[in-house]
Design a protein around this motif. Structure first.
Motif, short mmCIF file in Angstrom:
data_model
loop_
_atom_site.label_atom_id
_atom_site.label_comp_id
_atom_site.label_asym_id
_atom_site.label_seq_id
_atom_site.Cartn_x
_atom_site.Cartn_y
_atom_site.Cartn_z
N GLY A 128 0.82 -1.21 0.00
CA GLY A 128 0.00 0.00 0.00
C GLY A 128 0.86 1.26 0.00
O GLY A 128 2.04 1.22 0.33
N ILE A 129 0.25 2.38 -0.40
CA ILE A 129 0.93 3.68 -0.28
C ILE A 129 0.06 4.58 0.59
O ILE A 129 -1.03 4.97 0.18
N GLY A 130 0.55 4.86 1.79
CA GLY A 130 -0.16 5.75 2.71
C GLY A 130 -1.46 5.17 3.25
O GLY A 130 -2.37 5.91 3.60
N LEU A 131 -1.55 3.85 3.29
CA LEU A 131 -2.75 3.18 3.83
C LEU A 131 -2.35 2.30 5.01
O LEU A 131 -1.25 1.73 5.02
N GLU A 132 -3.26 2.18 5.96
CA GLU A 132 -3.06 1.25 7.08
C GLU A 132 -2.94 -0.17 6.51
O GLU A 132 -3.78 -0.59 5.71
N PRO A 133 -1.88 -0.93 6.88
CA PRO A 133 -1.79 -2.32 6.39
C PRO A 133 -3.07 -3.10 6.70
O PRO A 133 -3.65 -2.94 7.79
N GLY A 134 -3.52 -3.89 5.74
CA GLY A 134 -4.78 -4.62 5.92
C GLY A 134 -5.93 -3.96 5.18
O GLY A 134 -7.01 -4.54 5.06
N ALA A 221 5.73 9.27 -3.64
CA ALA A 221 4.90 10.47 -3.49
C ALA A 221 4.27 10.84 -4.83
O ALA A 221 3.10 11.23 -4.89
N ARG A 222 5.06 10.71 -5.91
CA ARG A 222 4.51 11.01 -7.25
C ARG A 222 3.42 9.99 -7.61
O ARG A 222 2.40 10.34 -8.21
N TYR A 224 1.47 8.46 -5.49
CA TYR A 224 0.28 8.81 -4.69
C TYR A 224 -0.47 9.98 -5.34
O TYR A 224 -1.69 9.94 -5.46
N GLU A 225 0.31 10.97 -5.78
CA GLU A 225 -0.27 12.13 -6.50
C GLU A 225 -1.09 11.68 -7.71
O GLU A 225 -2.10 12.28 -8.05
N ALA A 226 -0.60 10.63 -8.38
CA ALA A 226 -1.28 10.11 -9.59
C ALA A 226 -2.44 9.19 -9.23
O ALA A 226 -3.01 8.53 -10.11
N GLY A 227 -2.76 9.10 -7.95
CA GLY A 227 -3.92 8.30 -7.53
C GLY A 227 -3.59 6.86 -7.20
O GLY A 227 -4.49 6.08 -6.90
N VAL A 228 -2.29 6.51 -7.22
CA VAL A 228 -1.92 5.11 -6.93
C VAL A 228 -2.02 4.87 -5.42
O VAL A 228 -1.47 5.63 -4.63
N ARG A 229 -2.73 3.81 -5.05
CA ARG A 229 -2.85 3.46 -3.63
C ARG A 229 -2.24 2.12 -3.30
O ARG A 229 -2.03 1.80 -2.13
N ASN A 230 -1.95 1.31 -4.34
CA ASN A 230 -1.26 0.05 -4.05
C ASN A 230 -0.44 -0.42 -5.26
O ASN A 230 -0.64 0.06 -6.38
N ILE A 231 0.51 -1.33 -4.97
CA ILE A 231 1.43 -1.82 -6.00
C ILE A 231 1.41 -3.35 -6.00
O ILE A 231 1.54 -3.98 -4.94
#
Ligand SMILES: O=P(O)(O)O[C@@H]1C[C@H](O)[C@@H](CO)O1
Ligand SMILES: O=c1cc[nH]c(=O)[nH]1
Length: 297
Positions: A128-134, A221-222, A224-231
């Protein structure tokens, strides 16, 4: 035709070998085995997909829900496949080439079995990016490492680009299921699909690394800016191939860690296992509701 179903599988009477599934049109009665399939769920690990088939059998109140489901692809150890009523649960291994091969053969299988109105859903894990794990992420757009919604593949020595749009209505339906369950956080976001787990996902802990912690944080960070929340490593192919095949598709992945905080998966085995079950529970509810709405259960 070009970019439609290939000529070969449209010719009646010509046999087709689904080599990596250990199935084929002249060795198996595919319409009898798979004609009732309405949902194809895929995920990396064979153990997860077996557990999901058992879970779905119980969820749908199937008679043999307690029994160990047989692996339909027992003739090979490339992929594993289980069936619970109208739900097919198939492992795809790690990464783009692996899921690409199994999707070619699954789409041909559905065609040979004359299945209609099939929905394909990946139930996976991710960083995740900037999300609580789980947290569970329902993919709005599958994007590449440059945050573009495109899947590029070399075909005949040339790069061929395919679109990766997913069905917005299906995303909304899945988010509602997450809300209805209300057992964990479920969000919509873009999913970045990479060709590697380590350097390709801006990890500093691979065997090699050619960038700094600061470079990594700037890149995430880029993203996240582009709307990415997970990889993760398969969403682009699932989106592109299902779009080409005219099938509704979705990607539902749990985040195992927050990549802004670190790279290593150091959570306990029990915690990571319980996280893996979250997309299964959400998609289980989605399938049950869809079948109830169509009067099938
Ligand atoms: O469905 P899984 O858990 O395999 O999805 C992600 C993407 C890669 O396949 C793998 C990397 O650990 O996990
Ligand atoms: O960080 C992660 C975790 C699971 N799967 C991935 O591809 N990346």
């Amino acid at each position: 035709g070009l970019c439609g179903f290939s000529e070969v599988i449209n010719i009646n009477g010509v046999s087709d070998v689904l080599y990596h599934l250990a199935l084929g049109t002249s060795t198996h009665d595919l319409p009898a085995m798979f004609g009732d399939v309405k949902f194809v769920c895929v995920g990396g690990s064979s153990r997860r997909m077996k557990a999901f088939a058992r879970f779905m059998a119980a969820e749908l109140g199937l008679p043999d829900a307690e029994a160990d489901p047989p692996n339909i692809c027992a003739g090979t150890d490339r992929y594993a496949m289980y069936k619970a009523g109208p739900v097919l649960s198939v492992s795809h291994g790690i990464g783009v080439p692996s899921i690409c091969v199994v999707l070619h053969e699954l789409l041909k299988l559905l065609h040979h079995a004359r299945c209609t109105d099939v929905t394909v859903i990946r139930i996976g894990t991710s960083g995740g990016i900037g999300l609580e794990p789980g947290t569970v992420v329902v993919t709005q757009q599958a994007v590449d490492g440059a945050f573009q919604p495109r899947f590029e593949q070399m075909i005949l020595g040339r790069p061929v680009v395919r679109g990766t749009e997913l069905d917005g209505g299906l995303v909304a339906e899945l988010l509602l299921c997450g809300r209805e369950l209300s057992q964990f956080e479920t969000v919509a976001g873009n999913t970045m699909c990479t060709m590697d787990f380590y350097e390709g996902q801006a990890r500093l802990d691979g065997a090699f690394c050619c960038f700094s912690e600061r470079d990594k944080q700037e890149y995430l960070a880029r993203a996240y800016e582009a709307g990415v929340r997970n990889i993760e490593m398969e969403a682009l192919v699932l989106a592109a191939m299902c779009k080409l095949g005219g099938l509704q598709a979705a990607v539902v992945c749990v985040t195992l860690l927050d990549r802004l905080q670190g790279d290593q998966l150091s959570g306990s085995h029990e915690l990571l296992e319980s996280f893996q079950q979250r997309p299964q529970r959400l998609v289980g509810l989605f399938i049950r509701k869809r079948l109830q709405a169509s009067g099938s259960v």
